[in-house]
Every structure is written in structure tokens, then in C-alpha cells.
Design a protein around this motif. Structure first.
Motif, PDB file in Angstrom:
ATOM      1  N   SER A  32      11.956  -4.087   4.399  1.00  0.00           N
ATOM      2  CA  SER A  32      12.945  -4.965   4.591  1.00  0.00           C
ATOM      3  C   SER A  32      12.448  -5.532   3.329  1.00  0.00           C
ATOM      4  CB  SER A  32      14.152  -4.919   5.134  1.00  0.00           C
ATOM      5  OG  SER A  32      12.890  -6.655   5.310  1.00  0.00           O
ATOM      6  N   THR A  33      11.521  -6.243   3.521  1.00  0.00           N
ATOM      7  CA  THR A  33      10.937  -7.750   2.154  1.00  0.00           C
ATOM      8  C   THR A  33      10.231  -6.898   1.395  1.00  0.00           C
ATOM      9  OG1 THR A  33       9.009  -8.031   3.557  1.00  0.00           O
ATOM     10  CG2 THR A  33      10.767  -9.618   3.848  1.00  0.00           C
ATOM     11  N   GLN A  34      10.456  -6.056   0.793  1.00  0.00           N
ATOM     12  CA  GLN A  34       9.410  -5.358  -0.395  1.00  0.00           C
ATOM     13  C   GLN A  34       9.767  -5.311  -1.438  1.00  0.00           C
ATOM     14  OE1 GLN A  34       6.530  -4.950  -0.198  1.00  0.00           O
ATOM     15  NE2 GLN A  34       6.376  -5.618   1.225  1.00  0.00           N
ATOM     16  N   ASN A  35       9.443  -5.677  -2.548  1.00  0.00           N
ATOM     17  CA  ASN A  35      10.692  -6.242  -3.992  1.00  0.00           C
ATOM     18  C   ASN A  35      10.488  -4.792  -4.351  1.00  0.00           C
ATOM     19  OD1 ASN A  35      12.117  -6.965  -5.694  1.00  0.00           O
ATOM     20  ND2 ASN A  35      10.639  -8.304  -6.872  1.00  0.00           N
ATOM     21  N   GLY A  56       1.035  -1.434   0.047  1.00  0.00           N
ATOM     22  CA  GLY A  56      -0.215  -0.422   0.130  1.00  0.00           C
ATOM     23  C   GLY A  56       1.076   1.268  -0.317  1.00  0.00           C
ATOM     24  N   TYR A  57       1.737   1.845   0.968  1.00  0.00           N
ATOM     25  CA  TYR A  57       2.555   2.555   0.545  1.00  0.00           C
ATOM     26  C   TYR A  57       3.385   2.179  -1.029  1.00  0.00           C
ATOM     27  CZ  TYR A  57       3.008   1.632   5.507  1.00  0.00           C
ATOM     28  OH  TYR A  57       2.239   1.672   7.318  1.00  0.00           O
ATOM     29  N   GLN A  58       3.361   1.140  -1.094  1.00  0.00           N
ATOM     30  CA  GLN A  58       4.041   1.493  -2.352  1.00  0.00           C
ATOM     31  C   GLN A  58       3.194   2.540  -3.226  1.00  0.00           C
ATOM     32  OE1 GLN A  58       6.778  -1.967  -4.146  1.00  0.00           O
ATOM     33  NE2 GLN A  58       6.742  -0.964  -6.457  1.00  0.00           N
ATOM     34  N   GLN A  59       2.536   1.821  -3.871  1.00  0.00           N
ATOM     35  CA  GLN A  59       0.899   2.338  -4.276  1.00  0.00           C
ATOM     36  C   GLN A  59       0.814   4.009  -4.146  1.00  0.00           C
ATOM     37  OE1 GLN A  59      -1.767  -0.041  -3.382  1.00  0.00           O
ATOM     38  NE2 GLN A  59      -1.323  -1.166  -4.662  1.00  0.00           N
ATOM     39  N   ASP A  60       1.036   4.276  -2.257  1.00  0.00           N
ATOM     40  CA  ASP A  60       0.546   5.829  -2.083  1.00  0.00           C
ATOM     41  C   ASP A  60       1.861   6.477  -2.479  1.00  0.00           C
ATOM     42  OD1 ASP A  60      -1.432   5.079  -0.751  1.00  0.00           O
ATOM     43  OD2 ASP A  60       0.359   4.355   1.104  1.00  0.00           O
ATOM     44  N   GLY A  85       5.121  15.927  -6.943  1.00  0.00           N
ATOM     45  CA  GLY A  85       5.215  16.308  -8.243  1.00  0.00           C
ATOM     46  C   GLY A  85       7.134  16.622  -7.917  1.00  0.00           C
ATOM     47  N   ASP A  86       7.687  15.771  -6.739  1.00  0.00           N
ATOM     48  CA  ASP A  86       8.931  15.704  -6.445  1.00  0.00           C
ATOM     49  C   ASP A  86       9.456  14.502  -5.660  1.00  0.00           C
ATOM     50  OD1 ASP A  86      10.843  15.650  -4.993  1.00  0.00           O
ATOM     51  OD2 ASP A  86      11.650  17.889  -4.743  1.00  0.00           O
ATOM     52  N   GLU A  87       9.773  14.052  -6.245  1.00  0.00           N
ATOM     53  CA  GLU A  87       9.825  12.041  -5.656  1.00  0.00           C
ATOM     54  C   GLU A  87      11.367  12.323  -4.669  1.00  0.00           C
ATOM     55  OE1 GLU A  87      12.212   9.381  -8.614  1.00  0.00           O
ATOM     56  OE2 GLU A  87       9.932   9.363  -9.793  1.00  0.00           O
ATOM     57  N   TYR A 127      12.528   3.366  -4.875  1.00  0.00           N
ATOM     58  CA  TYR A 127      11.744   3.278  -4.094  1.00  0.00           C
ATOM     59  C   TYR A 127      12.848   2.736  -2.332  1.00  0.00           C
ATOM     60  CZ  TYR A 127       7.958   4.079  -6.471  1.00  0.00           C
ATOM     61  OH  TYR A 127       6.459   4.839  -7.369  1.00  0.00           O
ATOM     62  N   LYS A 128      13.706   2.425  -3.176  1.00  0.00           N
ATOM     63  CA  LYS A 128      14.729   0.744  -2.371  1.00  0.00           C
ATOM     64  C   LYS A 128      14.837   1.886  -0.844  1.00  0.00           C
ATOM     65  CE  LYS A 128      19.280  -1.151  -2.805  1.00  0.00           C
ATOM     66  NZ  LYS A 128      20.451  -1.700  -3.450  1.00  0.00           N
ATOM     67  N   TYR A 129      15.446   3.309  -1.316  1.00  0.00           N
ATOM     68  CA  TYR A 129      15.986   3.583   0.176  1.00  0.00           C
ATOM     69  C   TYR A 129      14.864   4.438   0.829  1.00  0.00           C
ATOM     70  CZ  TYR A 129      20.334   2.580  -1.643  1.00  0.00           C
ATOM     71  OH  TYR A 129      21.285   2.644  -2.780  1.00  0.00           O
TER      72      TYR A 129
END
Lengths: 262, 293
Positions: A138-141, A81-85, A94-96, A146-148
Motif C-alpha cells: 500500500s505504500t508504493q507510490n 521490484g514488482y513494479q518493474q516486473d 501484451g495485455d495490461e 498499477y494502483k489496483y
């Protein structure tokens, strides 16, 4: 039996009991038995529910995140969910980098400020909750961009928990024998976060003797004692040594007399 | 009865036999290395001074037993073709439930391999980084934004943000750096420890990075064999260097506990009988070696 022998025997008894005391304090049970009591996993209903959670719904019209609502439900949100968020946030800001920093700030410092009481005293269940939360991060692929964010949140909470465990054992070294504490330590170690444990002086000396570091023990004693203490110590060692020789002498003579008589 | 006396005498003498240090190849430039016993304010200590001119003095750090090889085995394999000047135990060692992780305190990487991700901020504020090219950098982890330039091009990470700490760990791992944490005793000309700290007395060893009044840079290893508190030991060395017109950029503590490993070698490679620690290299759980290249 002369006085020297009595002293020698007393010292031997004290040393034996000290070693037994240290050994008996070690827990003999299986740590996993205690681990069962810690509810650290989301059940399937929560998993299903968490898929629906999105930080997007906590975004207010003025482009700010409703942190209070979000933090209340943070443990129910699945990292997917966080990744989608995160994608939503990127579009929103507008700024990663800004999105990464904002979401990291919420899931680290803001969450800690809100739940500071979990880190007062020793709350093993609460600490385990943060470990599970960090492990899920940590287990998210994740894609490299988004890694950091995930690693940062993971690292923040493992550092919080492991530093708390470090502080606890420095305050009271008996925590080492608490099964719940040991489970938390091993869980941190599995994730490459190692706790430095505090051993008492007696345990250190026993350990050094077992490891054969006699010269080190002798060096420490020599450096940390005054001339008076050294004199008393040498007299004591000589006294014990002479008592030891006399005892052996007495036993040998006793055996000889017995042999002669027979 | 004679047997008992012989046995006890042999046991007593065997305590000292562990401290056998092998000679090394030798052959370093003696103009860059000097050593001697110094007396300051009524106390004596040994000082080894390394001139950093030309960057010929280099540092190699072994953070942990790796791939089944002990620190001594790793050092022996590495030092075969090196002009080693001295070695000393480095970071603190801790006790652990698991012998394989004992000896690790604070963020630790060994030649790029991540050993411990636990960052200690307040207690151990020195972040020591050694590069594959033999350069060493000492940073105050509490400064937040830290710039690392020992590898060539400078790179900055903000240690107040954990996403940046993760970036640093990845960069250190990819660059095959060796990283550890210890007490930062002095930094940017200021003492960082206070007199109300630990009262525990022990022999002390410090690594100092500094420069003289002409701007020439030096490393110092200061060895105090007498028992003294960390503050008193550090303060006396700080004052001694200032009094001799050296500026202290940073001073860190090297462990002299159960792994009091220290050995200085002469130009010909012979072991120094004076500049040595109380325990043999086989006791080392980590090791810092200075060498000439």
C-alpha cells in the motif's frame, strides 16, 4: 443478622468479585513490549537483496511464470521490484489487464494455497509477516495503472489476516487478552481493517450497566425468561429489597439507641 | 425511611425516561406508506409497507459517529427539513478495544468516507449500498460479479477479485455512497438462512425489498417485538409475504441488540407509541431513515 441480610451480602460479594475478575483479566503491560519480539521488518541486507529480485527471472520461455520459485522468494522481493516486473509482464503478455490479473493471482490465491498452514491456529509472527507484506504494497507510490494491483494485494492479505483474527476471537474470546493478538488487531485497525470482538454475557451486562443501558438489560431479561423464571426473579428482587430496607432500618435504630444512650 | 422509598421510586421510573422520541415535520404522502399489525401462523408482527412507485420514498443511512457528531446529532441536523417516515438501527454493532471504531462490522463507508475495509464474505453476505439520491440496493456479496445501477449508469465489479473490490471502494468513495454489510436472510425468492443456525432469541426487525404479482415494487419493514430465533423470525415473514403474493427480492436483518432503535412517525409527524424500539436514538451507533421527497 437475619437470612435476608446474609443473602443480600452474598449477592453483593458475588457481583463485586465478578467485576474484579473481569477487570483483572485485562492486560496491564505495554503491548509494544511484546511487539519487539516480532521480527516483521526486512533487514538492510535483505532490502538490498530484494532490489535485485525480479519476477522476470521466473518467467519461463513459454510465457508462463515459474510460480514455485517465485512464491518461495516472494517475501524477499521488494514491491518496487514488482513494479518493474509488472512492466516486464505487460510487455511479455501484451495485455495490461492480463498481467495485472496474473500477478495478483500469484501474490494472493497462489501464495495463500502454498502457505495455508500459516493460517491454521494462531501464529502471530506469521500473521505479522503478511501484515508487513500487505503494508509494503500500500505504500508504493505507483502510477494509476498499477494502483489496483497493489491495492488488491494489500486488501487481500489484510482481509485474510483480519478475518482470521475475527474467526479466532469467535472461537475463543480469551484471545482478546493475548498481547500479540491485540497488536495484530491494532495494526489492522491502523490500516482501516476493524475486527469485531466477541464479549461474554457477563462482560456485556457489566458494560451495559456502565453505559447506563438499564432499560435494555431489563428488556432482554424480560424477553428471554419464562413466566416461572420471572416470578422467581421478582421474588428474589423483592426479598433483596426488603432485606436492604430492614438492614438500613436496623442501622438507623442502632444509631438512634446510641444517640439516646449518649 | 420515606426518602428511601421516594428515591427508589424515582430511580425505577427514570429507567423509562430515556425513550423520548421527538416528533418530526411530517407531511409525507400517506398513499405510499401503510402500516398495521399482522397475524400469520399464530404469530403477530408489525408491518410498514412503502410503495416505491415514483421513487418518492428514499433512504438515508448514517454508518458511524463522524467529525465528533453522534448519530443522533447527525440525524437531528439532517432531518430538520425532511419528511421522515421512520428510522431504525441498521448494521450490527460490535465491541472493540477502541471506542471510536466500536460498532463497525464488515465493509463500511459513510457518505464516501471509508470506515472499514474488512470485507466479510460468508457470515454477512448482504452488501447494502445507499446512494446520495436516496436509492438503496441490496446485493449478495457471494454472487461475485455485482452490478450497481442506483446512481444512473450501471457499473459492474467482481467481488471475487480483490483488485476489483479496491476499484469498488474507490468508486463508492468518489460517488459519496454509504455502504454496510449485514445478514442476508433471503435473496431472489429463496431463504438464505438455515434452521440449524443461531438459537439466540431476541426481538427482530427486517428490511424486505419485494414486488407484488403486478410487478409493483415495495419496501417492507417488519418489526417482531417478541423473542424469536433469526431463522424462525425470517421464515415467518418470508412465508407471510409469499402467502400474500409478494415476491421477496431480498431480506436483510436490522440490529435489535443494544441499539434497538426504531421509531415510526404518523403523516402529521407524531411519534407512534406502538411502532418503536426498546432504546432511544441516543443509543444508536448507526441509523437507517426512510423519508419522503
Amino acid at each position: 443478622m437475619n437470612k435476608g441480610n446474609i443473602i443480600f451480602l452474598s449477592i453483593t460479594v458475588i457481583i463485586v468479585f465478578s467485576i474484579l475478575f473481569v477487570l483483572l483479566k485485562l492486560p496491564l503491560g505495554n503491548d509494544q513490549d511484546y511487539f519487539k519480539n516480532i521480527n516483521c521488518k526486512h533487514n538492510s541486507n535483505e532490502e538490498a537483496e530484494s532490489e535485485k529480485k525480479s519476477i522476470f527471472k521466473y518467467l519461463d520461455s513459454d510465457s508462463t511464470i515459474n510460480r514455485v520459485l517465485f512464491l518461495n522468494e516472494v517475501f524477499l522481493c521488494h514491491p518496487v521490484g514488482y513494479q518493474q516486473d509488472f512492466d516486464s509482464l505487460s510487455r511479455f503478455f501484451g495485455d495490461e489487464k492480463m498481467a495485472e490479473d496474473s500477478l495478483t493471482e500469484i501474490l494472493t490465491n497462489n501464495l495463500f494455497e502454498k502457505n495455508q498452514k500459516d493460517f491454521s491456529g494462531f501464529n502471530p509472527n506469521q500473521l505479522m509477516k503478511y501484515i508487513v507484506f500487505a503494508e509494503r504494497m500500500s505504500t508504493q507510490n505507483t502510477a494509476r495503472k498499477y494502483k489496483y494491483f497493489f491495492q488488491g494485494v494489500h486488501s487481500y492479505w489484510f482481509n485474510k489476516v483480519s478475518n482470521k483474527l475475527n474467526a479466532l476471537v469467535h472461537e475463543n474470546s480469551d484471545y482478546r487478552f493475548n498481547p500479540m493478538y491485540r497488536v495484530l488487531v491494532s495494526r489492522c485497525a491502523q490500516n482501516n481493517y476493524h475486527i469485531s470482538l466477541e464479549f461474554t454475557a457477563l462482560e456485556k451486562v457489566t458494560s451495559y450497566f456502565i453505559e447506563g443501558k438499564y432499560s435494555y438489560v431489563w428488556g432482554r431479561i424480560w424477553l428471554r425468561t419464562s413466566v416461572f423464571q420471572k416470578t422467581i426473579m421478582i421474588i428474589g428482587v423483592l426479598f433483596s429489597f426488603i432485606s436492604y430496607i430492614l438492614t438500613l432500618n436496623y442501622i438507623l435504630r442502632f444509631i438512634k439507641v446510641k444517640i439516646k444512650k449518649s | 425511611m420515606k426518602f428511601i422509598y421516594i428515591l427508589s421510586t424515582a430511580l425505577i421510573f427514570s429507567f423509562g425516561l430515556g425513550d423520548v422520541h421527538k416528533p418530526t415535520e411530517g407531511g409525507y404522502n400517506s398513499d405510499l406508506v401503510s402500516f398495521g399489525k399482522k397475524t400469520y401462523a399464530g404469530t403477530s408482527f408489525y408491518v410498514v409497507k412503502f410503495k416505491r412507485k415514483g421513487e418518492r420514498i428514499k433512504v438515508k443511512y448514517f454508518a458511524k459517529k463522524l467529525n465528533g457528531k453522534s448519530i443522533q446529532e447527525r440525524y437531528d441536523a439532517w432531518s430538520k427539513n425532511q419528511k421522515v417516515i421512520m428510522y431504525s438501527s441498521g448494521a450490527y454493532m460490535s465491541e472493540s478495544f477502541d471506542a471510536s471504531t466500536a460498532g463497525i462490522v464488515g465493509l463500511t463507508l459513510d457518505n464516501g468516507i471509508i470506515i472499514n475495509r474488512n470485507v466479510v464474505f460468508n457470515r454477512l453476505s448482504a452488501l447494502v449500498v445507499t446512494y446520495p439520491n436516496g436509492t438503496i440496493e441490496i446485493k449478495n456479496i457471494n454472487d461475485g460479479r455485482l452490478t450497481f445501477d442506483g446512481g444512473g449508469s450501471p457499473i459492474t465489479y467482481d467481488f471475487s477479485k480483490f483488485n476489483d473490490v479496491s476499484r469498488f471502494i474507490d468508486w463508492a468513495s468518489e460517488s459519496k455512497l454509504t455502504v454496510f454489510q449485514t445478514h442476508l436472510l433471503a435473496h431472489n425468492k429463496k431463504m438464505m438462512v438455515h434452521s440449524n443456525g443461531s438459537y439466540s432469541q431476541a426481538s427482530r426487525r427486517f428490511l424486505v425489498s419485494g414486488q407484488d404479482s403486478r410487478g409493483s415494487e415495495f419496501y417492507f419493514i417488519v418489526h417482531r417485538p417478541d423473542a424469536i430465533t433469526l431463522y424462525d423470525g425470517a421464515k415467518s415473514v418470508f412465508d407471510y409475504l409469499n402467502n400474500n403474493r409478494y415476491t421477496v427480492n431480498s431480506m436483510i436483518n436490522l440490529d435489535t441488540g443494544a441499539q434497538d432503535v426504531f421509531q415510526f412517525f404518523s403523516v402529521s409527524g407524531n411519534v407512534s407509541g406502538v411502532l418503536q424500539g426498546g432504546t432511544p436514538i441516543s443509543n444508536a451507533r448507526n441509523l437507517m431513515a426512510f423519508y419522503y421527497e
